[in-house]
Design a protein around this motif. Structure first.
Motif, PDB file in Angstrom:
ATOM      1  N   MET A 176      80.009  44.672  57.967  1.00 11.21           N
ATOM      2  CA  MET A 176      78.688  44.163  57.598  1.00 11.21           C
ATOM      3  C   MET A 176      78.463  42.831  58.305  1.00 11.21           C
ATOM      4  O   MET A 176      79.297  41.925  58.215  1.00 11.21           O
ATOM      5  N   ILE A 177      77.348  42.728  58.969  1.00 10.24           N
ATOM      6  CA  ILE A 177      77.027  41.522  59.731  1.00 10.24           C
ATOM      7  C   ILE A 177      75.817  40.856  59.078  1.00 10.24           C
ATOM      8  O   ILE A 177      74.786  41.505  58.851  1.00 10.24           O
ATOM      9  N   GLY A 178      75.952  39.592  58.746  1.00 10.49           N
ATOM     10  CA  GLY A 178      74.813  38.899  58.142  1.00 10.49           C
ATOM     11  C   GLY A 178      75.226  37.535  57.623  1.00 10.49           C
ATOM     12  O   GLY A 178      76.402  37.304  57.359  1.00 10.49           O
ATOM     13  N   PRO A 179      74.270  36.629  57.457  1.00  6.73           N
ATOM     14  CA  PRO A 179      74.587  35.283  56.964  1.00  6.73           C
ATOM     15  C   PRO A 179      75.085  35.314  55.533  1.00  6.73           C
ATOM     16  O   PRO A 179      74.966  36.316  54.833  1.00  6.73           O
ATOM     17  N   THR A 180      75.643  34.217  55.082  1.00 10.06           N
ATOM     18  CA  THR A 180      76.152  34.124  53.732  1.00 10.06           C
ATOM     19  C   THR A 180      75.032  34.274  52.705  1.00 10.06           C
ATOM     20  O   THR A 180      73.883  33.894  52.956  1.00 10.06           O
ATOM     21  N   GLY A 181      75.366  34.845  51.567  1.00  7.81           N
ATOM     22  CA  GLY A 181      74.416  34.933  50.462  1.00  7.81           C
ATOM     23  C   GLY A 181      73.383  36.027  50.550  1.00  7.81           C
ATOM     24  O   GLY A 181      72.380  35.986  49.838  1.00  7.81           O
ATOM     25  N   VAL A 182      73.619  37.045  51.399  1.00  5.65           N
ATOM     26  CA  VAL A 182      72.625  38.122  51.494  1.00  5.65           C
ATOM     27  C   VAL A 182      73.067  39.377  50.748  1.00  5.65           C
ATOM     28  O   VAL A 182      72.341  40.371  50.714  1.00  5.65           O
TER      29      VAL A 182
END
Length: 471
Positions: free
Chosen positions: A59-65
């Motif tokens: 999973m690729i994505g910024p923190t808190g998503v």
């Protein structure tokens, strides 16, 4: 794998995840398919079963998503052993630090605990009855009733014509009093097992953790094998606490640990989920994991960890205190922000172990509004419940919720983007005064409106230096 575990279709899994996590439909679909594939694998012809490997996910994505929350809820839904671990905790085998095999040992511990708790619930009724019998004997012995009772082996004819112990009516009457709570203020003295173990320093070198666990077990077993068994100590306790202690002891007697370990190993191997967070932090520029091929010198906390992860993720055997665990069918879900690196910076062999890649979306203002209200245990419900314990009725107007979402979105845009976690800091700042004065506001109603949001948060947003510390 046990047929008692719940079975869900992909659509049902996504629907269940929607109750707790807003948006991120692609990620939910990916984990739903991965979970369903486990059920499908159990129903294919046996000669194919071992050949079908889990499709690991990045999973690729910024923190808190929502990356961690999706994996955690998925494991809870499947009643599967679940372990979340940061990839940065590990170092290459041979260096000081945790080796990657320790995650499988930790997962096995979780699996044994999960199955043991299920078995305890299964025998709860019998354990409760046995604990009540012991407690009744303690109460009667304290009151001198046992000395006055007929000698052991004396029976009388019951109403149904069968032989019964002569003191049974008295015991059942006391059991009813016990269940009604009439004896809750009474004290009894009971003998409990002394479970204290010698203090052992825990080191983190490769393989030493397992040795420490085995040493603790050996010392505990030595105590059990000594004449008289483990050390016993007297404890004076009120009836409810005494009943709880006795229930734990009776449950331990009724739970078959050999069966627990067998079921747990099976569940870990076929249903276990390992969530590898911060995997982007062990990626190295050039993608060859340092060393001569990467041109960056040896890097035991990055390239070495990647190389050690390969056999675990691909499928190998790890020795644990409960037996050998094969990792071939454990599902690995990795996650990372990949701000400074890319997936291509992982060594190619490791990239190939994670065929499914999902990019999670950055949260917008509308997403924040939904997060505040839609999940089953939303932030708004949490704060209402917290303040209700003080007798304060908390109410949010629809306009105030929109304003809160807007503040969180702007704070993420101006400062570091920490995703939905920003809502926690915003809500704490907004309700700081109400939370502090809650005991004085008992039986009052507090309405959060846009004016209150502006008064509490407007100045913070305008002063960027101040907002860095508060939001």
């Amino acid at each position: 794998m046990s047929s008692d575990l719940p079975v869900f279709t992909p659509r049902e899994i996504v629907s269940e995840l929607d109750r707790y996590i807003v948006g991120q439909h692609k990620a939910k679909r990916a984990v739903a398919i991965a979970l369903r594939n486990r059920w499908r694998r159990q129903h294919v012809p046996e000669h194919l079963r071992d050949e079908i490997a889990p499709k690991n996910i990045i999973m690729i994505g910024p923190t808190g998503v929502g990356k961690t929350e999706i994996a955690r809820r998925l494991a809870k839904l499947a009643q599967a052993p679940f372990l979340k671990v940061e990839a940065t905790k590990f170092t290459e085998v041979g260096y000081v630090g945790r080796d990657v095999e320790s995650m499988i040992r930790d997962l096995t511990e979780i699996g044994v605990g999960l199955v043991k708790e299920e078995e305890r619930r299964r025998v709860e009724a019998n354990a409760t009855r046995a604990a009540e019998d012991r407690l009744i004997e303690l109460l009667r012995a304290r009151d001198g009733a046992v000395q006055q009772a007929p000698r052991p082996g004396y029976f009388a004819v019951g109403p149904d014509g069968t032989a019964q112990q002569a003191d049974k009516p008295e015991r059942e009457a006391m059991r009813e009093r016990l269940r009604r709570g009439e004896l809750d203020d009474e004290y009894v003295t009971l003998q409990t097992t002394d479970t204290k173990m010698p203090s052992i320093e825990m080191f983190s070198s490769s393989g030493l953790e397992e040795m420490v666990f085995n040493l603790k077990d050996m010392l505990g077993n030595m105590g059990a094998q000594l004449p008289g068994g483990r050390a016993r100590k007297e404890k004076k306790a009120k009836v409810p606490e005494a009943l709880r202690i006795l229930m734990v002891e009776e449950s331990e007697k009724l739970v078959d640990m050999d069966k627990v370990v067998t079921l747990a190993l099976e569940r870990v191997q076929h249903a276990g989920i390992v969530f590898l967070d911060e995997i982007d932090k062990i990626a190295t520029k050039g993608g060859r994991g340092g060393g001569a091929s990467g041109g960056g010198g040896p890097d035991v906390s990055r390239g070495g960890v990647q190389r050690d992860l390969l056999p675990i993720v691909e499928g190998s055997s790890v020795t644990t205190k409960y037996g050998v665990v094969k990792t071939d069918h454990i599902l690995f879900i990795a996650a990372g922000a990949f701000h400074e690196t890319q997936i291509s910076d992982l060594i190619p062999e490791l990239q190939g172990r994670f065929p499914i890649r999902v990019e999670l979306e950055t949260l917008g203002e509308d997403d924040f509004l939904r997060i505040l209200t839609e999940p089953q245990n939303s932030l708004v419900l949490q704060y209402k419940a917290l303040l209700a314990t003080e007798g304060v009725e908390l109410e949010f107007t629809p306009e105030s919720l929109r304003a809160i979402a807007q503040v969180a979105f702007l704070a993420n845009a101006r400062l570091e983007n920490i995703g939905a976690r920003r809502l926690h800091t915003v809500m704490e700042t907004l309700l700081d005064d109400v939370s502090f004065r809650a005991p004085e506001l008992s039986r009052q109603k507090v309405v959060v409106d846009p004016k209150m949001v502006d008064e509490r948060l407007g100045r913070v947003l305008q002063d960027e230096d101040l907002s860095r510390y508060i939001l």
